[in-house]
Design a protein around this motif. Structure first.
Motif, PDB file in Angstrom:
ATOM      1  N   TRP A  54       0.828  -1.203   0.000  1.00 21.59           N
ATOM      2  CA  TRP A  54       0.000   0.000   0.000  1.00 21.59           C
ATOM      3  C   TRP A  54       0.867   1.259   0.000  1.00 21.59           C
ATOM      4  O   TRP A  54       0.536   2.246  -0.683  1.00 21.59           O
ATOM      5  N   ALA A  55       1.982   1.245   0.748  1.00 19.02           N
ATOM      6  CA  ALA A  55       2.880   2.396   0.733  1.00 19.02           C
ATOM      7  C   ALA A  55       3.461   2.604  -0.666  1.00 19.02           C
ATOM      8  O   ALA A  55       3.586   3.742  -1.142  1.00 19.02           O
ATOM      9  N   SER A  70       0.979   4.233 -14.770  1.00 22.63           N
ATOM     10  CA  SER A  70      -0.130   3.368 -15.169  1.00 22.63           C
ATOM     11  C   SER A  70      -0.679   2.621 -13.957  1.00 22.63           C
ATOM     12  O   SER A  70       0.092   2.154 -13.103  1.00 22.63           O
ATOM     13  N   PRO A  71      -2.019   2.486 -13.842  1.00 23.95           N
ATOM     14  CA  PRO A  71      -2.585   1.746 -12.710  1.00 23.95           C
ATOM     15  C   PRO A  71      -2.492   0.236 -12.861  1.00 23.95           C
ATOM     16  O   PRO A  71      -2.886  -0.491 -11.965  1.00 23.95           O
ATOM     17  N   GLY A  72      -1.966  -0.235 -13.994  1.00 22.40           N
ATOM     18  CA  GLY A  72      -1.883  -1.673 -14.225  1.00 22.40           C
ATOM     19  C   GLY A  72      -1.116  -2.425 -13.150  1.00 22.40           C
ATOM     20  O   GLY A  72      -1.605  -3.438 -12.629  1.00 22.40           O
ATOM     21  N   PRO A  73       0.115  -1.995 -12.782  1.00 23.53           N
ATOM     22  CA  PRO A  73       0.840  -2.717 -11.727  1.00 23.53           C
ATOM     23  C   PRO A  73       0.100  -2.766 -10.398  1.00 23.53           C
ATOM     24  O   PRO A  73       0.187  -3.758  -9.673  1.00 23.53           O
ATOM     25  N   VAL A  74      -0.638  -1.706 -10.063  1.00 21.96           N
ATOM     26  CA  VAL A  74      -1.397  -1.710  -8.815  1.00 21.96           C
ATOM     27  C   VAL A  74      -2.512  -2.750  -8.866  1.00 21.96           C
ATOM     28  O   VAL A  74      -2.745  -3.501  -7.910  1.00 21.96           O
ATOM     29  N   LEU A  75      -3.210  -2.828 -10.008  1.00 21.72           N
ATOM     30  CA  LEU A  75      -4.267  -3.830 -10.150  1.00 21.72           C
ATOM     31  C   LEU A  75      -3.693  -5.236 -10.091  1.00 21.72           C
ATOM     32  O   LEU A  75      -4.285  -6.132  -9.467  1.00 21.72           O
ATOM     33  N   TRP A  76      -2.550  -5.453 -10.744  1.00 25.79           N
ATOM     34  CA  TRP A  76      -1.926  -6.769 -10.655  1.00 25.79           C
ATOM     35  C   TRP A  76      -1.481  -7.072  -9.221  1.00 25.79           C
ATOM     36  O   TRP A  76      -1.528  -8.229  -8.773  1.00 25.79           O
ATOM     37  N   GLY A  77      -1.047  -6.045  -8.500  1.00 26.18           N
ATOM     38  CA  GLY A  77      -0.692  -6.261  -7.102  1.00 26.18           C
ATOM     39  C   GLY A  77      -1.878  -6.688  -6.270  1.00 26.18           C
ATOM     40  O   GLY A  77      -1.764  -7.572  -5.406  1.00 26.18           O
ATOM     41  N   PHE A  78      -3.062  -6.087  -6.529  1.00 23.68           N
ATOM     42  CA  PHE A  78      -4.261  -6.493  -5.810  1.00 23.68           C
ATOM     43  C   PHE A  78      -4.692  -7.914  -6.188  1.00 23.68           C
ATOM     44  O   PHE A  78      -5.444  -8.547  -5.449  1.00 23.68           O
ATOM     45  N   VAL A  79      -4.244  -8.393  -7.346  1.00 26.49           N
ATOM     46  CA  VAL A  79      -4.562  -9.769  -7.743  1.00 26.49           C
ATOM     47  C   VAL A  79      -3.602 -10.770  -7.098  1.00 26.49           C
ATOM     48  O   VAL A  79      -4.017 -11.817  -6.580  1.00 26.49           O
ATOM     49  N   LEU A  80      -2.311 -10.450  -7.121  1.00 32.73           N
ATOM     50  CA  LEU A  80      -1.306 -11.394  -6.644  1.00 32.73           C
ATOM     51  C   LEU A  80      -1.165 -11.392  -5.127  1.00 32.73           C
ATOM     52  O   LEU A  80      -0.887 -12.435  -4.530  1.00 32.73           O
ATOM     53  N   LEU A  81      -1.348 -10.239  -4.488  1.00 32.97           N
ATOM     54  CA  LEU A  81      -1.159 -10.161  -3.040  1.00 32.97           C
ATOM     55  C   LEU A  81      -2.129 -11.062  -2.274  1.00 32.97           C
ATOM     56  O   LEU A  81      -1.698 -11.776  -1.353  1.00 32.97           O
TER      57      LEU A  81
END
Length: 370
Positions: free
Chosen positions: A114-115, A125-136
């Protein structure tokens, strides 16, 4: 006509200085007229009185030390001794003491993610954040549930904030792809698929979430094949995922409608098929347009998890209520009130942080936050 035209452009001039001082701006904000000024004074007086009473209850007359309800006699002050004595149970629940390092590592991973997401440039791009919410969530479930080299810990031994966090992330990561598929199904050329997706979305949106949870808790086991045994937590996650998938479907449908027909025709002109057009043209624009709305869905999921205590799961709300009913803390109603104030502050911090992140995304996309 040429005599009215300037031969040379004007030299750049500094921006006009703001002549109004801070006192004038404050007066225009709170006292633009007599009725508004009177209402502002009354509202300020009410806030001061309420703030003073809360300060007396929360700080001046509060009880800070103790291991039982005897430390919090009377209702004139908050019982923070109850919060300090039970905080560990509220955070991780009945998780085995020998494996407590796993939830602490999980919390650290989420805090680090989150930090990183908040500190990223607004233009990224928000793509890495969305992938983080998928993988985390997948990583957290493997870490908390165990298996293989790690001892297995069933979900019945999770609780408190740990259970709330797991339910929120798993619901978010499962509801988004389901919602996207439902939104695409509503735009399908196949009438049967379009009607089925529309019927599911409209039907699920017309039913309260609490009713869906009760169905998952009581009726769903009756329809499972023999030998299938889903625990209560898994059934609750299914209910959360299906309910929020219907909400996400409408968000994605709005995002898909922002892509004009001209772009689809242009993609067909250069030889792109339906799937390539969807992957390369439609989805990147649609997902980026609805990222702030997806953050709002995440905020809603965080607050919806409080319903887990209604069906018997010990989330953060359930852990606080169970702690107030324990033999050593049963007694004054002020004890439960102190725990609920602590709960409200936790949810306020989480939801406000998500809200600020959503407003940042909205501002970057060209829509000024209000």
């Amino acid at each position: 006509m040429t005599q009215f035209l300037r031969a040379l452009p004007l030299a750049p001039r500094p921006a006009p200085a703001r002549l109004a001082g801070a006192r004038l701006r404050w007066r225009q904000l709170w006292f633009p007229s007599l009725p508004t000024g009177v209402f502002s004074l009354l509202l300020a007086a009410a806030l001061l009185v309420a703030g003073w009473h809360f300060l007396q209850w929360a700080v001046l007359h509060a009880h800070w030390r103790g291991t039982s309800s005897e430390a919090c006699v009377g209702s004139d002050g908050a019982c923070w001794a109850f919060v300090l004595a039970r905080w560990k149970t509220w955070i991780v629940g009945p998780y085995p003491d020998a494996q407590l390092w796993r939830p602490w590592v999980g919390f650290a991973l989420f805090a680090g993610f989150w930090a990183w997401a908040v500190r990223r440039p607004a233009s990224a791009s928000p793509g890495p954040v969305l992938w983080g919410f998928v993988l985390l969530p997948c990583l957290l479930l493997l870490l908390l549930a165990g298996g293989g080299p790690l001892p297995a810990v069933p979900a019945t031994q999770w609780g408190g904030l740990l259970l709330t966090l797991a339910a929120t992330l798993v619901t978010f990561v499962t509801a988004l792809p389901l919602g996207l598929l439902l939104a695409l199904g509503r735009r399908s050329r196949l009438p049967v698929l379009r009607w089925l997706c529309a019927g599911f979305v409209e039907g699920m949106r017309s039913v309260p979430l609490l009713a869906v949870l009760f169905v998952a808790a009581t009726l769903l086991p009756m329809f499972l094949p023999p030998g299938w045994n889903l625990d209560l937590f898994t059934r609750a996650l299914v209910a959360f995922a299906l309910f929020n998938a219907a909400m996400a479907a409408e968000v994605f449908r709005g995002g898909l409608q922002t892509v004009g027909a001209g772009q689809l025709e242009a993609a067909a002109t250069v030889g792109l098929g339906d799937f390539a057009t969807l992957r390369l043209v439609v989805l990147p624009q649609a997902v980026r347009a609805v990222v702030p709305a997806l953050v709002n869905i995440l905020i809603a999921i965080v607050k919806e998890t409080t319903l887990l205590s209604v069906i018997g799961l010990s989330d953060l709300l359930g852990a606080i209520e169970n702690g107030a009913k324990s033999p050593e803390w049963s007694g004054e109603a002020n004890i439960l009130t102190s725990g609920q104030v602590f709960l409200a502050l936790v949810y306020l911090a989480v939801c406000y942080g998500l809200s600020r992140y959503s407003r940042r995304l909205e501002t970057h996309d060209g829509h000024p936050a209000r």
